[in-house]
Design a protein around this motif. Structure first.
Motif, PDB file in Angstrom:
ATOM      1  N   ARG A   1       0.858  -1.184   0.000  1.00  0.00           N
ATOM      2  CA  ARG A   1       0.000   0.000   0.000  1.00  0.00           C
ATOM      3  C   ARG A   1       0.893   1.233   0.000  1.00  0.00           C
ATOM      4  O   ARG A   1       1.858   1.316   0.765  1.00  0.00           O
ATOM      5  CB  ARG A   1      -0.907   0.002   1.229  1.00  0.00           C
ATOM      6  CG  ARG A   1      -1.791   1.237   1.355  1.00  0.00           C
ATOM      7  CD  ARG A   1      -2.724   1.135   2.557  1.00  0.00           C
ATOM      8  NE  ARG A   1      -3.490   2.347   2.739  1.00  0.00           N
ATOM      9  CZ  ARG A   1      -3.130   3.359   3.510  1.00  0.00           C
ATOM     10  NH1 ARG A   1      -1.964   3.303   4.171  1.00  0.00           N
ATOM     11  NH2 ARG A   1      -3.876   4.427   3.629  1.00  0.00           N
ATOM     12  N   PHE A   2       0.567   2.191  -0.854  1.00  0.00           N
ATOM     13  CA  PHE A   2       1.361   3.412  -0.984  1.00  0.00           C
ATOM     14  C   PHE A   2       0.807   4.461  -0.020  1.00  0.00           C
ATOM     15  O   PHE A   2      -0.215   5.096  -0.289  1.00  0.00           O
ATOM     16  CB  PHE A   2       1.334   3.902  -2.428  1.00  0.00           C
ATOM     17  CG  PHE A   2       1.707   2.818  -3.413  1.00  0.00           C
ATOM     18  CD1 PHE A   2       2.943   2.207  -3.348  1.00  0.00           C
ATOM     19  CD2 PHE A   2       0.801   2.389  -4.370  1.00  0.00           C
ATOM     20  CE1 PHE A   2       3.282   1.190  -4.224  1.00  0.00           C
ATOM     21  CE2 PHE A   2       1.131   1.380  -5.261  1.00  0.00           C
ATOM     22  CZ  PHE A   2       2.374   0.780  -5.180  1.00  0.00           C
ATOM     23  N   ALA A   3       1.490   4.615   1.117  1.00  0.00           N
ATOM     24  CA  ALA A   3       0.980   5.443   2.199  1.00  0.00           C
ATOM     25  C   ALA A   3       1.463   6.887   2.130  1.00  0.00           C
ATOM     26  O   ALA A   3       0.924   7.753   2.826  1.00  0.00           O
ATOM     27  CB  ALA A   3       1.378   4.834   3.550  1.00  0.00           C
ATOM     28  N   GLY A   4       2.469   7.152   1.339  1.00  0.00           N
ATOM     29  CA  GLY A   4       3.003   8.498   1.227  1.00  0.00           C
ATOM     30  C   GLY A   4       3.956   8.582   0.054  1.00  0.00           C
ATOM     31  O   GLY A   4       4.443   7.563  -0.444  1.00  0.00           O
ATOM     32  N   PRO A   5       4.256   9.790  -0.408  1.00  0.00           N
ATOM     33  CA  PRO A   5       5.094   9.935  -1.595  1.00  0.00           C
ATOM     34  C   PRO A   5       6.559   9.639  -1.324  1.00  0.00           C
ATOM     35  O   PRO A   5       7.079   9.902  -0.241  1.00  0.00           O
ATOM     36  CB  PRO A   5       4.898  11.408  -1.979  1.00  0.00           C
ATOM     37  CG  PRO A   5       4.625  12.082  -0.667  1.00  0.00           C
ATOM     38  CD  PRO A   5       3.816  11.099   0.127  1.00  0.00           C
TER      39      PRO A   5
ATOM     40  N   ALA B   1       7.877   0.617   4.935  1.00  0.00           N
ATOM     41  CA  ALA B   1       9.000   1.509   4.649  1.00  0.00           C
ATOM     42  C   ALA B   1       8.682   2.936   5.048  1.00  0.00           C
ATOM     43  O   ALA B   1       7.532   3.377   4.980  1.00  0.00           O
ATOM     44  CB  ALA B   1       9.372   1.448   3.167  1.00  0.00           C
ATOM     45  N   GLU B   2       9.734   3.635   5.448  1.00  0.00           N
ATOM     46  CA  GLU B   2       9.634   5.048   5.771  1.00  0.00           C
ATOM     47  C   GLU B   2      10.740   5.807   5.056  1.00  0.00           C
ATOM     48  O   GLU B   2      11.766   5.241   4.690  1.00  0.00           O
ATOM     49  CB  GLU B   2       9.789   5.287   7.283  1.00  0.00           C
ATOM     50  CG  GLU B   2       8.788   4.582   8.171  1.00  0.00           C
ATOM     51  CD  GLU B   2       9.201   3.156   8.498  1.00  0.00           C
ATOM     52  OE1 GLU B   2      10.420   2.908   8.662  1.00  0.00           O
ATOM     53  OE2 GLU B   2       8.313   2.288   8.569  1.00  0.00           O
TER      54      GLU B   2
ATOM     55  N   THR C   1       5.933   7.724   6.665  1.00  0.00           N
ATOM     56  CA  THR C   1       5.632   6.373   6.200  1.00  0.00           C
ATOM     57  C   THR C   1       5.274   6.409   4.723  1.00  0.00           C
ATOM     58  O   THR C   1       4.452   7.226   4.296  1.00  0.00           O
ATOM     59  CB  THR C   1       4.455   5.781   6.997  1.00  0.00           C
ATOM     60  OG1 THR C   1       4.816   5.738   8.382  1.00  0.00           O
ATOM     61  CG2 THR C   1       4.125   4.377   6.523  1.00  0.00           C
ATOM     62  N   VAL C   2       5.875   5.510   3.932  1.00  0.00           N
ATOM     63  CA  VAL C   2       5.623   5.523   2.490  1.00  0.00           C
ATOM     64  C   VAL C   2       5.059   4.208   1.964  1.00  0.00           C
ATOM     65  O   VAL C   2       4.355   4.196   0.947  1.00  0.00           O
ATOM     66  CB  VAL C   2       6.897   5.916   1.707  1.00  0.00           C
ATOM     67  CG1 VAL C   2       7.308   7.353   2.040  1.00  0.00           C
ATOM     68  CG2 VAL C   2       8.048   4.968   1.988  1.00  0.00           C
TER      69      VAL C   2
END
Length: 269
Positions: A226-230, A253-254, A259-260
């Motif tokens: 899931r793409f949580a941030g750019p 991943a961050e 969080t990304v």
């Protein structure tokens, strides 16, 4: 079918069938674009080439693009929310891939709609989850909740570097949405500058996880994220991994405190 008044009316719409040709050069360019090194000869040298399974997602980019082109959502503001991939067989080094696509689900998140675009072929089955601001509120079901965060410290921590030119390179493989190259388009999508394609950062992470767990990345069998941030070109991802062997690894991943990627799951075998 075009111009539905309610986003929910897109559920079940057939997006057609398409056959896409590709060459060894395309597969090698893809491997380089997601972070393969010149020393990875079985990913970048045609004499030994094994095609990365995630390359298939670039060949299927026409499917989510077709939904936007038909008017289901505003292509200037919709973003890729998540991706699922099941690998059914290896991709040949070159050839043709025939795929069929449809809108599997449309969820109502209130201020936005979430479209799930399913693509199937002999080699893979994949689902694009697309977040479309302004298309919610039609009275549909909210759909599944987001993934629960991991409750324990990661068993491994990986650093995944991205290149300042990576989005410009990756877009040559088919996803030419302007928000990844044009500052004005990125701003319209709510970001301060062009950002990396979610599928590029996800594939780059998959390469790093494969290396850490002594798996070959071409042996990928399933992948979810899931793409949580750019992720902006040049960022370094800090990837946490949970799992004892390559058959089932969870990851997130961050970038710094941001969080990304969340809900990541990958299996090799």
């Amino acid at each position: 079918m075009t111009g539905q008044d309610f986003a929910g009316e897109w559920r079940g719409v057939d997006l057609g069938t398409r056959t896409v040709d590709y060459t060894e050069r395309d597969a090698i360019l893809y491997a380089l674009a997601v972070g393969a090194a010149a020393a990875d000869l079985d990913l970048v040298f045609e004499e030994r080439l094994r095609v990365l399974p995630t390359f298939a997602l670039t060949l299927a980019q026409w499917a989510p693009d077709a939904l936007g082109e038909r008017g289901a959502f505003d292509v200037r503001t919709a973003v890729h929310g998540a991706q699922r991939l099941e690998v059914l067989g290896p991709l040949p080094r070159f050839g043709s891939l025939t795929m069929k696509a449809s809108v599997a689900e449309v969820w109502d998140k209130g201020s936005a709609a979430v479209f799930e675009v399913a693509v199937e072929s002999d080699c893979f089955a994949a689902t694009w989850v697309l977040f479309a601001p302004g298309r919610g509120g039609f009275g549909g079901e909210r759909g599944p909740a987001g993934p629960e965060p991991q409750r324990t410290a990661p068993e491994h921590r990986l650093a995944v570097a991205t290149s300042p030119n990576q989005a410009a390179l990756y877009r040559l493989l088919g996803d030419r949405h302007h928000m990844h190259i044009d500052p004005a388009a990125a701003e319209a999508a709510g970001q301060p500058k062009p950002f990396l394609h979610g599928l590029c950062s996800l594939a780059a992470t998959t390469l790093a996880v494969a290396q850490r767990y002594d798996a070959h990345p071409a042996d990928l069998r399933r992948l979810t994220g899931r793409f949580a941030g750019p992720v902006f070109p040049g960022d370094e991802l800090s990837v946490g991994c949970w799992g004892s062997d390559a058959s089932a690894v969870a990851f997130a991943a961050e970038v710094g405190e941001r969080t990304v990627l969340t809900g990541g799951e990958v299996g090799f075998g």
